[in-house]
Design a protein around this motif. Structure first.
Motif, PDB file in Angstrom:
ATOM      1  N   LEU A  33      23.075   5.718   0.895  1.00  0.00           N
ATOM      2  CA  LEU A  33      23.992   4.584   1.117  1.00  0.00           C
ATOM      3  C   LEU A  33      25.427   5.097   1.110  1.00  0.00           C
ATOM      4  CD1 LEU A  33      22.585   1.737  -1.179  1.00  0.00           C
ATOM      5  CD2 LEU A  33      22.633   1.779   1.324  1.00  0.00           C
ATOM      6  N   PRO A  34      26.296   4.520   1.926  1.00  0.00           N
ATOM      7  CA  PRO A  34      27.688   4.993   1.925  1.00  0.00           C
ATOM      8  C   PRO A  34      28.347   4.734   0.573  1.00  0.00           C
ATOM      9  CG  PRO A  34      27.421   3.032   3.299  1.00  0.00           C
ATOM     10  CD  PRO A  34      26.050   3.438   2.863  1.00  0.00           C
ATOM     11  N   PRO A  35      29.346   5.543   0.214  1.00  0.00           N
ATOM     12  CA  PRO A  35      30.035   5.309  -1.055  1.00  0.00           C
ATOM     13  C   PRO A  35      30.646   3.897  -1.051  1.00  0.00           C
ATOM     14  CG  PRO A  35      30.923   7.263   0.097  1.00  0.00           C
ATOM     15  CD  PRO A  35      29.899   6.649   0.990  1.00  0.00           C
ATOM     16  N   GLY A  36      30.617   3.253  -2.205  1.00  0.00           N
ATOM     17  CA  GLY A  36      31.190   1.905  -2.293  1.00  0.00           C
ATOM     18  C   GLY A  36      30.290   0.835  -1.714  1.00  0.00           C
ATOM     19  N   ALA A  37      29.008   1.171  -1.497  1.00  0.00           N
ATOM     20  CA  ALA A  37      28.093   0.210  -0.871  1.00  0.00           C
ATOM     21  C   ALA A  37      28.021  -1.092  -1.671  1.00  0.00           C
ATOM     22  CB  ALA A  37      26.701   0.819  -0.730  1.00  0.00           C
ATOM     23  N   LEU A  38      28.093  -0.982  -2.976  1.00  0.00           N
ATOM     24  CA  LEU A  38      27.934  -2.184  -3.795  1.00  0.00           C
ATOM     25  C   LEU A  38      29.098  -3.165  -3.632  1.00  0.00           C
ATOM     26  CD1 LEU A  38      26.229  -0.843  -7.038  1.00  0.00           C
ATOM     27  CD2 LEU A  38      25.208  -1.999  -5.067  1.00  0.00           C
ATOM     28  N   GLU A  39      30.173  -2.673  -3.042  1.00  0.00           N
ATOM     29  CA  GLU A  39      31.331  -3.561  -2.793  1.00  0.00           C
ATOM     30  C   GLU A  39      31.214  -4.260  -1.433  1.00  0.00           C
ATOM     31  OE1 GLU A  39      33.060  -3.674  -5.463  1.00  0.00           O
ATOM     32  OE2 GLU A  39      32.014  -1.916  -6.227  1.00  0.00           O
ATOM     33  N   MET A  40      30.189  -3.882  -0.656  1.00  0.00           N
ATOM     34  CA  MET A  40      30.060  -4.457   0.696  1.00  0.00           C
ATOM     35  C   MET A  40      29.753  -5.952   0.633  1.00  0.00           C
ATOM     36  SD  MET A  40      27.554  -1.756   2.567  1.00  0.00           S
ATOM     37  CE  MET A  40      28.129  -0.236   3.300  1.00  0.00           C
ATOM     38  N   ALA A  41      30.010  -6.639   1.753  1.00  0.00           N
ATOM     39  CA  ALA A  41      29.604  -8.051   1.870  1.00  0.00           C
ATOM     40  C   ALA A  41      28.072  -8.104   1.872  1.00  0.00           C
ATOM     41  CB  ALA A  41      30.151  -8.632   3.159  1.00  0.00           C
ATOM     42  N   PRO A  42      27.472  -9.238   1.423  1.00  0.00           N
ATOM     43  CA  PRO A  42      26.010  -9.306   1.290  1.00  0.00           C
ATOM     44  C   PRO A  42      25.234  -8.883   2.542  1.00  0.00           C
ATOM     45  CG  PRO A  42      27.015 -11.232   0.276  1.00  0.00           C
ATOM     46  CD  PRO A  42      28.126 -10.460   0.917  1.00  0.00           C
ATOM     47  N   GLN A  43      25.654  -9.371   3.718  1.00  0.00           N
ATOM     48  CA  GLN A  43      24.916  -9.025   4.932  1.00  0.00           C
ATOM     49  C   GLN A  43      25.057  -7.539   5.259  1.00  0.00           C
ATOM     50  OE1 GLN A  43      23.004 -11.231   7.287  1.00  0.00           O
ATOM     51  NE2 GLN A  43      22.314  -9.133   7.618  1.00  0.00           N
ATOM     52  N   GLU A  44      26.265  -7.028   5.079  1.00  0.00           N
ATOM     53  CA  GLU A  44      26.518  -5.611   5.375  1.00  0.00           C
ATOM     54  C   GLU A  44      25.651  -4.733   4.472  1.00  0.00           C
ATOM     55  OE1 GLU A  44      30.538  -2.895   5.796  1.00  0.00           O
ATOM     56  OE2 GLU A  44      30.646  -4.812   4.755  1.00  0.00           O
ATOM     57  N   LEU A  45      25.571  -5.105   3.198  1.00  0.00           N
ATOM     58  CA  LEU A  45      24.761  -4.332   2.256  1.00  0.00           C
ATOM     59  C   LEU A  45      23.276  -4.453   2.618  1.00  0.00           C
ATOM     60  CD1 LEU A  45      24.445  -2.593  -0.239  1.00  0.00           C
ATOM     61  CD2 LEU A  45      24.592  -4.652  -1.660  1.00  0.00           C
ATOM     62  N   ALA A  46      22.851  -5.667   3.012  1.00  0.00           N
ATOM     63  CA  ALA A  46      21.442  -5.855   3.391  1.00  0.00           C
ATOM     64  C   ALA A  46      21.092  -4.958   4.578  1.00  0.00           C
ATOM     65  CB  ALA A  46      21.187  -7.320   3.734  1.00  0.00           C
ATOM     66  N   ASP A  47      22.003  -4.838   5.549  1.00  0.00           N
ATOM     67  CA  ASP A  47      21.731  -3.987   6.713  1.00  0.00           C
ATOM     68  C   ASP A  47      21.717  -2.515   6.319  1.00  0.00           C
ATOM     69  OD1 ASP A  47      21.528  -6.181   8.351  1.00  0.00           O
ATOM     70  OD2 ASP A  47      23.640  -6.149   8.951  1.00  0.00           O
ATOM     71  N   ALA A  48      22.668  -2.148   5.460  1.00  0.00           N
ATOM     72  CA  ALA A  48      22.738  -0.742   5.036  1.00  0.00           C
ATOM     73  C   ALA A  48      21.521  -0.365   4.192  1.00  0.00           C
ATOM     74  CB  ALA A  48      24.026  -0.501   4.238  1.00  0.00           C
TER      75      ALA A  48
END
Ligand SMILES: C[S@@+](CC[C@H](N)C(=O)[O-])C[C@H]1O[C@@H](n2cnc3c(N)ncnc32)[C@H](O)[C@@H]1O
Length: 218
Positions: A33-48
Motif C-alpha cells: 500500500l502507498p505510504p499514508g494509505a490510512l489517510e486516504m478517502a474511504p473509496q480511494e483506500l478501498a480501491d488501493a
C-alpha cells in the motif's frame, strides 16, 4: 441421525478455505500500500486495498454463524463484505434457519465482482443482497427492525454507520464490531460510544483473535 449444517457443505467449505488461504498473503499485499494509505478517502483506500482480504477469523466466523442461528434474524446487515468470508458464514446460518436474508455492503468493485462469483458457486447467492458503494449511503434507507449487525468496514466509519442504523435496531438486537484490539485507535470513538451506559447498550468484549465487541441494544 447425523445433523449437518451449511458451513459443512463442500462448496461452502471449499470457498471459505480457499479464501482464508489467499488471505495469508494479506501482510505482503498490505506492505505494498502507498505510504499514508490510512489517510486516504474511504473509496480511494478501498480501491488501493482491493487485493487484501482482511477477513474475520475462523473462530469469529463460527461465532457469527451461531449467533445468527440463535437469533433467527429476518435481516442480517453487514458493513464491509470484502471477498465475502464473513458473508458466507452469515448466509450459511440464514440457510439453516430457513428464513431471513443477508444485506451486505462493499465499495471495491473488484471485490464485489469476485464475491458475487463465490456466492453463486456456493449456492448461497439467493440469500445475499450486495449493496454497492459507500455504506453510509447504501444503508441509509434500510428498513428495520434490525436484529443482527456486523460492523467490519473501515474502523473510523463504524460509529457513523451504527448511528445511522440505530433507530432501526430492535430492543435485544446484537451489534458485533470486529478488530477492536487490532485497531484500538480508530475504534476508540465507537467503543467509547457503545460502552457509555447513557447510549443504551450492554457490551461484552469477546476475546476472539483481534477482538469482537458484542453490543446488545437495550
Ligand atoms: C475488514 S474488510 C471486511 C472483511 C469481511 N467482513 C470478511 O470477513 O471477509 C473491510 C471492507 O470494508 C469495505 N469498506 C470500508 N468502508 C466501506 C464503506 N464506507 N462502504 C462500503 N464498504 C466499505 C472495504 O473496501 C473492505 O473491503
Amino acid at each position: 441421525m447425523t445433523l449437518t449444517h451449511t458451513l459443512a457443505d463442500p462448496r461452502v467449505e471449499a470457498a471459505i478455505s480457499r479464501m482464508f488461504t489467499l488471505a495469508e498473503q494479506d501482510e505482503t499485499a498490505q506492505a505494498q500500500l502507498p505510504p499514508g494509505a490510512l489517510e486516504m478517502a474511504p473509496q480511494e483506500l478501498a480501491d488501493a486495498a482491493a487485493g487484501i482480504y482482511m477477513p474475520i477469523s475462523a473462530e469469529g466466523g463460527k461465532l457469527l454463524y451461531n449467533l445468527v442461528r440463535a437469533i433467527r434474524p429476518a435481516t442480517v446487515v453487514e458493513f464491509g463484505m470484502s471477498y465475502g468470508i464473513s458473508t458466507l458464514h452469515l448466509a450459511a446460518a440464514v440457510r439453516d434457519n430457513g428464513t431471513g436474508r443477508v444485506v451486505t455492503t462493499e465499495m471495491s468493485k473488484e471485490k464485489i465482482a469476485a464475491a458475487r462469483r463465490t456466492f453463486t458457486e456456493t449456492g448461497l447467492d439467493d440469500l445475499i443482497t450486495v449493496l454497492e458503494g459507500d455504506a453510509r449511503e447504501t444503508l441509509a434507507d434500510l428498513e428495520g427492525p434490525l436484529e443482527l449487525v456486523l460492523l467490519d468496514g473501515w474502523k473510523d466509519l463504524c460509529l457513523p454507520v451504527l448511528r445511522m442504523l440505530e433507530p432501526s435496531l430492535r430492543p435485544g438486537a446484537l451489534v458485533v464490531a470486529d478488530d477492536i484490539d487490532q485497531f484500538e485507535g480508530p475504534m476508540r470513538p465507537y467503543l467509547d460510544y457503545v460502552r457509555d451506559p447513557a447510549n443504551g447498550y450492554q457490551n461484552v468484549s469477546f476475546p476472539i483473535e483481534d477482538g469482537m465487541e458484542i453490543s446488545c441494544r437495550l
